[in-house]
Design an enzyme around this catalytic site. Structure first.
Site, mmCIF file in Angstrom:
data_model
loop_
_atom_site.group_PDB
_atom_site.id
_atom_site.type_symbol
_atom_site.label_atom_id
_atom_site.label_comp_id
_atom_site.label_asym_id
_atom_site.label_seq_id
_atom_site.Cartn_x
_atom_site.Cartn_y
_atom_site.Cartn_z
ATOM 1 N N HIS A 48 0.754 -1.233 -0.038
ATOM 2 C CA HIS A 48 0.024 0.003 -0.101
ATOM 3 C C HIS A 48 0.869 1.209 0.077
ATOM 4 O O HIS A 48 0.459 2.226 -0.665
ATOM 5 C CB HIS A 48 -0.910 -0.046 1.229
ATOM 6 C CG HIS A 48 -1.807 1.344 1.185
ATOM 7 N ND1 HIS A 48 -1.548 2.014 2.527
ATOM 8 C CD2 HIS A 48 -2.807 1.353 0.728
ATOM 9 C CE1 HIS A 48 -2.656 2.810 2.494
ATOM 10 N NE2 HIS A 48 -3.312 2.618 1.253
ATOM 11 N N GLU A 51 2.062 1.862 -3.394
ATOM 12 C CA GLU A 51 0.923 2.486 -4.465
ATOM 13 C C GLU A 51 1.042 3.972 -4.055
ATOM 14 O O GLU A 51 0.613 4.897 -4.987
ATOM 15 C CB GLU A 51 -0.142 1.692 -3.806
ATOM 16 C CG GLU A 51 -1.425 2.383 -4.596
ATOM 17 C CD GLU A 51 -2.783 2.511 -3.702
ATOM 18 O OE1 GLU A 51 -3.392 3.408 -3.570
ATOM 19 O OE2 GLU A 51 -2.871 1.522 -2.953
ATOM 20 N N HIS A 52 1.056 4.502 -2.761
ATOM 21 C CA HIS A 52 0.919 5.778 -2.487
ATOM 22 C C HIS A 52 2.280 6.616 -3.088
ATOM 23 O O HIS A 52 2.082 8.002 -3.734
ATOM 24 C CB HIS A 52 0.904 6.087 -1.140
ATOM 25 C CG HIS A 52 -0.333 6.150 -0.368
ATOM 26 N ND1 HIS A 52 -0.763 7.215 0.152
ATOM 27 C CD2 HIS A 52 -1.133 5.097 -0.437
ATOM 28 C CE1 HIS A 52 -1.997 6.902 0.520
ATOM 29 N NE2 HIS A 52 -2.422 5.595 0.498
ATOM 30 N N GLU A 129 -4.656 7.634 7.505
ATOM 31 C CA GLU A 129 -5.625 6.816 6.827
ATOM 32 C C GLU A 129 -5.853 5.438 8.100
ATOM 33 O O GLU A 129 -7.195 5.204 8.160
ATOM 34 C CB GLU A 129 -5.042 6.253 5.796
ATOM 35 C CG GLU A 129 -6.115 5.425 4.745
ATOM 36 C CD GLU A 129 -5.410 5.021 3.473
ATOM 37 O OE1 GLU A 129 -6.004 4.034 2.679
ATOM 38 O OE2 GLU A 129 -4.352 5.410 3.124
#
Length: 428
Positions: A48, A51-52, A129
């Site tokens: 993840h 991805e960012h 998040e």
């Protein structure tokens, strides 16, 4: 319904071309066979995180603004997503801008620079998040259930990792992880929508096709439901003073490509997939015990899950559980009606047809299958399998999946005693 062409680029990257002339748009989707289940404990959240970082700047586009400005200037729709077994990046734009989409995705994935200050700032973004999910009971309850359902497996880990794991991931570990998994053998690129085939192939070969081949990493450890953990129902309580209780029930299901998967999909639809489903009618409409209740399935490469989730009145939670368990026992013991079966099949058919009007959904349909199953199935073929399912097939799937010993339950609410909840599971 749709014609498609599969090919391999010179370095082994799989490419899929799905023309759709009834649109003015084109989508480029790059999928990678890596997600949270491939991570070590020290790198939990790395998929993840990567991805960012793809949106933070490349050698040719030095910052986020340089990327977003190029895409926003043509009205593109673009994003990325991380799952437990895949990571994807897509750009959807007007068809004559296809070269920009291909070039941009390849640049972001393979030429991002991972500057220290960007790593630090994005780490903080992801930590916020994670805290957002932790503070949202509707999101958190499903993660708690999966932690219990897939206990002892990396499938049970949260996709974003934890604040602690995120703080421990450095640049070297992150880039090394990317380089191990973002290799041609684990890559599928799909182009869907309006495009010229020769142009699309040339664009892919001149960008993705130039990536060097590499040795793929070792496969993940497969999950097994035959472990000692699956001998009785399990409950995970998260005590929180809330007005509404969040409930999530999970059962191990079937993986991608399993011949019993269509029956389980129809089972979930009849149980809680629509506003005319059994759980919706019995729990919400007839008794007013909840605002929402739904059932769904989530397949992986080696296992899957059937999930039932609801937000319930806290003073009537046990009444609701009685009703839910009763409906599970009914669908396990007796064939669904002919009317229910026809309605569920037509509902799923309609959803497939409507979704595939969009070039981004077309790309996702074919690319995800090829990535995770190493084969593709047309919408027509998949619908044939679903329409071949009988009421007996559904009852057998229910008997196989909906067992007390395989139930994992997560509850967020003002409770600290598991016993009353376990009693419901034992009655199944």
């Amino acid at each position: 319904m749709f014609e498609y062409k599969k090919l391999k680029l010179k370095n082994g990257i799989r490419a899929i071309l799905i023309p759709h002339e009834e649109t003015a748009a084109a989508t480029v989707l790059a999928l990678y066979e890596v997600g949270s289940r491939y991570e070590t404990a020290e790198l939990a959240g790395a998929s993840h995180y990567i991805e960012h970082m793809m949106f933070k700047g490349t050698t040719r586009r030095p910052d986020t603004l340089s990327i977003s400005k190029d895409l926003d200037s043509v009205g593109a729709d673009y994003n990325a997503f991380t799952g437990k077994d895949y990571t994807g990046y897509y750009i959807k734009l007007q068809a004559d801008r296809l070269p920009l989409a291909v070039d941009m995705l390849e640049d972001m994935v393979y030429h991002s620079v991972y500057r220290p200050h960007d790593l630090l700032s994005e780490r903080q973004v992801i930590c916020e998040e994670i805290r957002m999910y932790d503070d949202n009971p509707m999101m958190l309850v499903e993660e708690l259930m999966e932690e219990e359902l897939f206990k002892g497996s990396t499938l049970g880990r949260r996709i974003a990792g934890s604040v602690d794991s995120m703080m421990g991931i450095g640049r070297e570990g992150l880039v090394g992880y990317r380089d191990r998994f973002y290799v041609p053998q684990r890559t599928v690129v799909a182009v869907a929508g309006k495009f010229k085939e020769k142009e699309a192939i040339k664009l892919l070969e001149s960008t993705y096709g130039k990536r060097p081949a590499a040795e793929p990493p070792k496969p993940f450890k497969k999950f097994s439901v035959g472990s000692a953990d699956y001998v009785k129902a399990r409950v995970r309580l998260h005590k929180k003073e809330t007005e509404q209780v969040q409930l999530c029930l999970g059962f191990p299901g079937y993986p991608y490509g399993d011949p019993k998967l269509p029956a389980l999909l129809l089972l979930s639809s009849i149980l809680g997939g629509t506003m005319s489903s059994r759980l919706f009618l019995q729990v919400r409409e007839k008794r007013g015990l909840c605002y929402f209740i739904r059932a769904s399935i989530n397949p992986y490469q080696d296992v899957g899950s059937l999930t039932i989730q609801s937000g319930l009145a806290k003073d009537r939670i046990h009444e609701a559980l009685e009703v839910i368990m009763d409906e599970l026992r009914k669908i396990r013991a007796k064939d669904v009606t002919k009317e229910e079966l026809v309605r569920a099949k037509e509902n799923l058919k309609g959803r497939v047809i409507l979704s595939l009007e969009d070039s981004s959904q077309l790309a996702d349909w074919y690319a995800k299958q090829d990535l995770l199953q190493k084969k593709t199935e047309s919408p027509e073929d998949r619908l044939k399998k679903r329409f071949a399912v009988t009421a007996g097939d559904i009852r057998r799937a229910a008997a196989d999946v909906l067992r007390a010993a395989r139930l994992s339950m997560a509850v967020i609410g003002p409770y600290d005693d598991q016993a009353p909840f376990l009693k419901h599971g034992e009655k199944l």
